[in-house]
Design an enzyme around this catalytic site. Structure first.
Site, PDB file in Angstrom:
ATOM      1  N   SER A  46     -25.594 -52.566-132.450  1.00 56.62           N
ATOM      2  CA  SER A  46     -24.646 -52.859-133.532  1.00 56.62           C
ATOM      3  C   SER A  46     -25.365 -53.426-134.760  1.00 56.62           C
ATOM      4  O   SER A  46     -24.739 -53.616-135.807  1.00 56.62           O
ATOM      5  CB  SER A  46     -23.554 -53.822-133.057  1.00 56.62           C
ATOM      6  N   HIS A  47     -26.662 -53.704-134.645  1.00 56.82           N
ATOM      7  CA  HIS A  47     -27.392 -54.239-135.795  1.00 56.82           C
ATOM      8  C   HIS A  47     -28.656 -53.444-136.118  1.00 56.82           C
ATOM      9  O   HIS A  47     -29.590 -53.959-136.724  1.00 56.82           O
ATOM     10  CB  HIS A  47     -27.640 -55.743-135.596  1.00 56.82           C
ATOM     11  N   PHE A 120     -27.213 -59.155-142.711  1.00 60.72           N
ATOM     12  CA  PHE A 120     -26.445 -58.084-142.058  1.00 60.72           C
ATOM     13  C   PHE A 120     -27.102 -57.713-140.735  1.00 60.72           C
ATOM     14  O   PHE A 120     -26.874 -56.635-140.214  1.00 60.72           O
ATOM     15  CB  PHE A 120     -26.426 -56.868-142.987  1.00 60.72           C
ATOM     16  N   GLY A 186     -19.430 -55.753-135.150  1.00 60.44           N
ATOM     17  CA  GLY A 186     -20.153 -54.485-135.024  1.00 60.44           C
ATOM     18  C   GLY A 186     -19.871 -53.812-133.693  1.00 60.44           C
ATOM     19  O   GLY A 186     -19.705 -52.583-133.625  1.00 60.44           O
ATOM     20  N   ASP A 187     -19.784 -54.591-132.627  1.00 57.89           N
ATOM     21  CA  ASP A 187     -19.503 -54.007-131.301  1.00 57.89           C
ATOM     22  C   ASP A 187     -18.054 -53.547-131.197  1.00 57.89           C
ATOM     23  O   ASP A 187     -17.758 -52.552-130.528  1.00 57.89           O
ATOM     24  CB  ASP A 187     -19.855 -55.014-130.203  1.00 57.89           C
ATOM     25  N   LYS A 229     -13.132 -74.459-127.680  1.00 55.74           N
ATOM     26  CA  LYS A 229     -14.529 -74.917-127.701  1.00 55.74           C
ATOM     27  C   LYS A 229     -15.389 -73.971-128.566  1.00 55.74           C
ATOM     28  O   LYS A 229     -16.157 -74.412-129.426  1.00 55.74           O
ATOM     29  CB  LYS A 229     -15.079 -75.005-126.279  1.00 55.74           C
ATOM     30  N   PRO A 303     -31.055 -64.930-120.999  1.00 55.39           N
ATOM     31  CA  PRO A 303     -30.824 -64.175-122.227  1.00 55.39           C
ATOM     32  C   PRO A 303     -32.152 -63.677-122.790  1.00 55.39           C
ATOM     33  O   PRO A 303     -33.176 -64.340-122.628  1.00 55.39           O
ATOM     34  CB  PRO A 303     -30.169 -65.201-123.159  1.00 55.39           C
TER      35      PRO A 303
HETATM   36  P1  NDP Z   1     -23.887 -60.433-126.738  1.00 53.75           P
HETATM   37  O1  NDP Z   1     -22.585 -60.961-126.263  1.00 53.75           O
HETATM   38  O2  NDP Z   1     -24.212 -59.038-126.414  1.00 53.75           O
HETATM   39  O3  NDP Z   1     -25.085 -61.335-126.180  1.00 53.75           O
HETATM   40  C1  NDP Z   1     -25.134 -62.699-126.475  1.00 53.75           C
HETATM   41  C2  NDP Z   1     -26.333 -63.318-125.809  1.00 53.75           C
HETATM   42  O4  NDP Z   1     -26.088 -63.418-124.411  1.00 53.75           O
HETATM   43  C3  NDP Z   1     -27.626 -62.516-125.956  1.00 53.75           C
HETATM   44  O5  NDP Z   1     -28.687 -63.394-126.114  1.00 53.75           O
HETATM   45  C4  NDP Z   1     -27.702 -61.733-124.651  1.00 53.75           C
HETATM   46  O6  NDP Z   1     -29.034 -61.437-124.258  1.00 53.75           O
HETATM   47  C5  NDP Z   1     -27.057 -62.681-123.680  1.00 53.75           C
HETATM   48  N1  NDP Z   1     -26.357 -61.993-122.604  1.00 53.75           N
HETATM   49  C6  NDP Z   1     -25.551 -60.912-122.698  1.00 53.75           C
HETATM   50  N2  NDP Z   1     -25.082 -60.586-121.478  1.00 53.75           N
HETATM   51  C7  NDP Z   1     -25.612 -61.476-120.592  1.00 53.75           C
HETATM   52  C8  NDP Z   1     -25.518 -61.649-119.186  1.00 53.75           C
HETATM   53  N3  NDP Z   1     -24.788 -60.841-118.430  1.00 53.75           N
HETATM   54  N4  NDP Z   1     -26.232 -62.654-118.628  1.00 53.75           N
HETATM   55  C9  NDP Z   1     -26.983 -63.478-119.383  1.00 53.75           C
HETATM   56  N5  NDP Z   1     -27.113 -63.366-120.720  1.00 53.75           N
HETATM   57  C10 NDP Z   1     -26.429 -62.360-121.318  1.00 53.75           C
HETATM   58  O7  NDP Z   1     -24.037 -60.664-128.322  1.00 53.75           O
HETATM   59  P2  NDP Z   1     -22.906 -60.683-129.430  1.00 53.75           P
HETATM   60  O8  NDP Z   1     -22.095 -59.458-129.268  1.00 53.75           O
HETATM   61  O9  NDP Z   1     -22.210 -61.987-129.440  1.00 53.75           O
HETATM   62  O10 NDP Z   1     -23.783 -60.571-130.760  1.00 53.75           O
HETATM   63  C11 NDP Z   1     -24.522 -59.385-131.001  1.00 53.75           C
HETATM   64  C12 NDP Z   1     -25.385 -59.536-132.223  1.00 53.75           C
HETATM   65  O11 NDP Z   1     -24.596 -59.569-133.381  1.00 53.75           O
HETATM   66  C13 NDP Z   1     -26.250 -60.794-132.277  1.00 53.75           C
HETATM   67  O12 NDP Z   1     -27.586 -60.360-132.407  1.00 53.75           O
HETATM   68  C14 NDP Z   1     -25.790 -61.504-133.539  1.00 53.75           C
HETATM   69  O13 NDP Z   1     -26.829 -62.158-134.266  1.00 53.75           O
HETATM   70  C15 NDP Z   1     -25.245 -60.359-134.343  1.00 53.75           C
HETATM   71  N6  NDP Z   1     -24.291 -60.828-135.340  1.00 53.75           N
HETATM   72  C16 NDP Z   1     -24.716 -60.945-136.638  1.00 53.75           C
HETATM   73  C17 NDP Z   1     -23.841 -61.414-137.599  1.00 53.75           C
HETATM   74  C18 NDP Z   1     -24.280 -61.630-138.998  1.00 53.75           C
HETATM   75  O14 NDP Z   1     -23.484 -62.116-139.807  1.00 53.75           O
HETATM   76  N7  NDP Z   1     -25.502 -61.306-139.374  1.00 53.75           N
HETATM   77  C19 NDP Z   1     -22.449 -61.762-137.268  1.00 53.75           C
HETATM   78  C20 NDP Z   1     -22.136 -61.633-135.863  1.00 53.75           C
HETATM   79  C21 NDP Z   1     -23.026 -61.165-134.952  1.00 53.75           C
HETATM   80  P3  NDP Z   1     -29.589 -59.909-124.355  1.00 53.75           P
HETATM   81  O15 NDP Z   1     -29.769 -59.651-125.819  1.00 53.75           O
HETATM   82  O16 NDP Z   1     -30.841 -59.905-123.569  1.00 53.75           O
HETATM   83  O17 NDP Z   1     -28.526 -59.048-123.747  1.00 53.75           O
HETATM   84  O1  PYC Z   2     -21.174 -57.807-135.973  1.00 54.62           O
HETATM   85  O2  PYC Z   2     -19.777 -59.350-136.627  1.00 54.62           O
HETATM   86  C1  PYC Z   2     -20.765 -58.639-136.812  1.00 54.62           C
HETATM   87  C2  PYC Z   2     -21.524 -58.781-138.062  1.00 54.62           C
HETATM   88  C3  PYC Z   2     -21.144 -59.331-139.217  1.00 54.62           C
HETATM   89  C4  PYC Z   2     -22.231 -59.226-140.083  1.00 54.62           C
HETATM   90  C5  PYC Z   2     -23.224 -58.619-139.442  1.00 54.62           C
HETATM   91  N1  PYC Z   2     -22.788 -58.355-138.198  1.00 54.62           N
END
Ligand code: NDP
Ligand code: PYC
Length: 334
Positions: A46-47, A120, A186-187, A229, A303
């Site tokens: 997603s990124h 982003f 993104g997801d 939380k 993670p």
């Molecule tokens: P995930 O829910 O996929 O993962 C969150 C964290 O938990 C990761 O470190 C992941 O490690 C770990 N994890 C996932 N599944 C497990 C599991 N079963 N057991 C143990 N650990 C686990 O991420 P999000 O969907 O919350 O976020 C995805 C990305 O989106 C992030 O990189 C975030 O920075 C980005 N993002 C960016 C934004 C921006 O404004 N720039 C805004 C929002 C999100 P692993 O990677 O190894 O799976």
């Molecule tokens: O996946 O929520 C998101 C996001 C916002 C900005 C970059 N990624």
């Protein structure tokens, strides 16, 4: 879903060429193409290339300065500030993370406030880089409202990710990087594109009703992870990446955004700590004993393990064909 195979070099070249074509300087195109390629390499789909249309839109609209010249200043020995000059965050990182690391190594703790930037990407590139230098790191950014605070049905918080890195002797750092929304937007967008549903509790539709249809959540709101939380952690990130660094909170970012589909102007807060100074030199024995016990528990994985495993694969990555077509179309449309 139809996919096409691209090597990592091809992914990098496509991202770079597209960014250059839309007006990014060589330095910005390199820095952004690098984080996009690393995201695809590690399976942070997603990124990765998924973000290129948004990057291109925000360059073309003129919202993001393709030739921005991020500048670093040091208001105190442990407080660093990077003015992003309205460019993308990856070049600001290239120009400031090493100085942050040096300040933390010397003084024990240092912070980096990044303002007037457009983030982003995933956050793990910045925390992992600090963890690789033997530092403990925390980074967070806000976005534009898409998450309803606990109890509300109206969005106020961004998806507000936070990343944490802990150094490990002889291995890559322990890193987590997660949105404080139940799911990164993104997801949700990828699930909508691919016709998949999302888990119950991810978000509400435009009428404030729970739904597992990502298309309806996009019209409505996401929920924070973990109820009130997670909601409070999202609130903390609004304050750390906004007022603390001298930038806007998500709802203000949205007000001044052009709505071009790219990232809004905002801030980033990064904290780096040197465990050698904070705790003395025995910390690795303690943390390694803890992490070994944690990782050995049945059902637990640390993670970043998934990303590090994906990283070992030198082969091509499978990219959504419609996305590739969209990106290539932006190339030919100049
Ligand atoms: P995930 O829910 O996929 O993962 C969150 C964290 O938990 C990761 O470190 C992941 O490690 C770990 N994890 C996932 N599944 C497990 C599991 N079963 N057991 C143990 N650990 C686990 O991420 P999000 O969907 O919350 O976020 C995805 C990305 O989106 C992030 O990189 C975030 O920075 C980005 N993002 C960016 C934004 C921006 O404004 N720039 C805004 C929002 C999100 P692993 O990677 O190894 O799976
Ligand atoms: O996946 O929520 C998101 C996001 C916002 C900005 C970059 N990624």
């Amino acid at each position: 879903m139809n996919t096409s195979s691209l090597t990592l070099d091809e992914i990098y070249a496509l991202a770079r060429e597209t960014l250059l074509g839309a007006g990014a300087s060589e330095e910005h195109a390199d820095a952004v193409a690098d984080v996009v390629t690393r995201a695809e390499r590690d399976g942070s789909h997603s990124h990765g290339l998924f973000r290129i249309p948004g990057y291109i839109a925000s360059l073309r609209s003129g919202k993001v300065k393709g030739n921005a010249n991020p500048g670093l200043s040091k208001p105190s020995p442990v407080v660093l500030h990077c003015d992003g000059d309205l460019g993308y965050a990856p070049l600001a990182h290239r120009r400031s993370l090493n100085s942050l690391a040096e300040a933390a190594k010397e003084n024990g703790v240092a912070t980096l406030s990044i303002t007037r930037t457009h983030h982003f990407a995933a956050l793990w590139p910045e925390t992992e880089a600090l963890g690789e230098q033997g530092l403990v790191a925390v980074a967070c950014v806000s976005y534009m409202p898409s998450v309803a605070p606990y109890g509300a049905t109206e969005a106020l918080y961004g998806t507000n990710p936070m990343s944490f890195a802990w150094p490990r002797p002889g291995s890559p750092p322990l890193v987590f990087d997660m949105a404080t929304a139940s799911m990164a937007m993104g997801d949700v967008q990828i699930a909508a594109r691919d016709g998949q549903s999302v888990p119950a509790g991810t978000g509400l539709d435009a009428n404030g009703e729970l739904t597992t249809d990502p298309k309806e959540i996009i019209k409505g709101v996401l929920l924070p992870f973990g109820g009130y939380k997670g909601s409070h952690i999202a609130m903390m990130i609004e304050l750390l990446a906004g007022p603390l660094v001298g930038e806007a909170v998500s709802f203000q970012s949205k007000k001044r955004d052009s709505g071009d589909g790219g990232p809004p102007q905002g801030g980033e807060f990064i904290l780096a700590m040197n465990p050698d100074i904070l705790s003395g030199y025995e910390w690795p024995d303690q943390s390694e004993a803890f992490l070994e016990k944690l990782g050995a528990l049945e059902g637990v994985r640390l993670p970043a393990e998934r990303r590090y495993r994906n990283r070992q694969d030198p082969g091509p990555r499978h990219i959504n064909s419609d996305l590739l077509e969209k990106i290539r179309a932006t190339l030919s449309s100049g």
